[in-house]
Scaffold this active site. Structure first.
Site, mmCIF file in Angstrom:
data_model
loop_
_atom_site.group_PDB
_atom_site.id
_atom_site.type_symbol
_atom_site.label_atom_id
_atom_site.label_comp_id
_atom_site.label_asym_id
_atom_site.label_seq_id
_atom_site.Cartn_x
_atom_site.Cartn_y
_atom_site.Cartn_z
ATOM 1 N N TYR A 97 10.544 -3.745 5.403
ATOM 2 C CA TYR A 97 9.673 -2.996 4.495
ATOM 3 C C TYR A 97 9.475 -3.811 3.226
ATOM 4 C CZ TYR A 97 9.710 1.021 7.583
ATOM 5 O OH TYR A 97 9.550 1.829 8.667
ATOM 6 N N ASN B 295 9.697 -3.478 -0.008
ATOM 7 C CA ASN B 295 10.633 -3.537 -1.130
ATOM 8 C C ASN B 295 11.854 -4.414 -0.881
ATOM 9 O OD1 ASN B 295 8.810 -1.702 -2.084
ATOM 10 N ND2 ASN B 295 10.254 -0.026 -2.285
ATOM 11 N N HIS C 20 -2.262 -2.589 1.601
ATOM 12 C CA HIS C 20 -0.933 -3.124 1.315
ATOM 13 C C HIS C 20 -0.449 -4.052 2.426
ATOM 14 C CE1 HIS C 20 2.205 -3.050 -1.596
ATOM 15 N NE2 HIS C 20 3.063 -2.283 -0.959
ATOM 16 N N TYR D 93 0.923 2.061 8.727
ATOM 17 C CA TYR D 93 0.546 1.080 7.698
ATOM 18 C C TYR D 93 -0.478 0.061 8.197
ATOM 19 C CZ TYR D 93 4.622 2.969 5.327
ATOM 20 O OH TYR D 93 5.524 3.809 4.739
ATOM 21 N N ASN E 252 6.249 -4.891 -5.572
ATOM 22 C CA ASN E 252 7.636 -4.756 -5.120
ATOM 23 C C ASN E 252 8.080 -5.847 -4.147
ATOM 24 O OD1 ASN E 252 7.973 -2.480 -6.702
ATOM 25 N ND2 ASN E 252 7.387 -1.086 -5.064
ATOM 26 N N ASP F 50 -1.210 -8.456 -1.177
ATOM 27 C CA ASP F 50 -2.317 -7.712 -1.760
ATOM 28 C C ASP F 50 -2.189 -7.724 -3.275
ATOM 29 O OD1 ASP F 50 0.062 -5.991 -1.196
ATOM 30 O OD2 ASP F 50 -1.092 -4.504 -2.301
#
Length: 185
Positions: free
Chosen positions: A64, A66, A20, A15, A112, A91
């Site tokens: 993470y 979420n 993101h 990532y 999220n 973002d």
């Protein structure tokens, strides 16, 4: 005065430098500028920076995206930071790459990370910096786009905006959300 600065992103090398993860990237620049270092702690990588008589507790949730709200709520409570002194960097697909938008609160707009924070804090009224990533992707390819790396032509704009975002965080900590919005929106 104490502030909780939250960069949203996902942990893991896959990532890194993706759209993101711009929240992680912005707080990395902020912490480096102010001589801090991140340490792995409960639910987040955490750094503490002092600047102009203020203390900035900076977190990159390791939950993470979420589940970002778990880290935000934990560190807010642990450090006894009031809601109005939280600043979330994320973002935003709805904004063009050239733009940032500062808001004192509002909708999660389908993000999220914000949804999780809103659920755990019980409100959507906390300051945030939306970092435009654009929406230059074919229909149905949103996930690939936000998890994709910046292109070579995007990178100079991203670097400039990351530095501006660091200024915005500093401004938020010294003159507050309303005056920062007037100055940078």
């Amino acid at each position: 005065m104490k502030y909780l600065i939250v960069g949203l992103g996902n942990i893991g090398t896959e990532y890194e430098n993706t759209r993101h993860n711009i929240g992680f990237d912005v707080v990395d620049v902020f912490v480096k500028k102010h001589g801090g270092t991140f340490k792995s702690e409960r639910l987040a990588d955490v750094a503490e920076c002092k600047w102009k008589g203020r203390v900035f507790v900076v977190i990159k949730p390791t939950t993470y995206m979420n589940l970002s709200g778990k880290a935000v709520k934990y560190w807010m409570d642990k450090e006894k930071i009031p809601l109005e002194n939280i600043f979330v960097i994320l973002d935003d697909l709805a904004l063009p790459l050239e733009k940032v938008r500062i808001r004192p609160g509002g909708s999660d707009a389908g993000h999220n990370g914000l949804t999780s924070i809103q659920e755990l804090l019980g409100t959507n009224q906390y300051p945030r910096l939306r970092f435009g990533v654009g929406n230059n992707f074919p229909k149905g390819k949103q996930v690939e786009f936000v998890l994709g790396k910046w292109s070579g032509e995007e990178w100079p704009i991203v670097l400039e905006k990351m530095n501006k975002s660091v200024e915005i965080i500093e401004s938020f900590g010294t003159i507050g959300i309303e005056r920062t919005m007037n100055k940078y929106n």
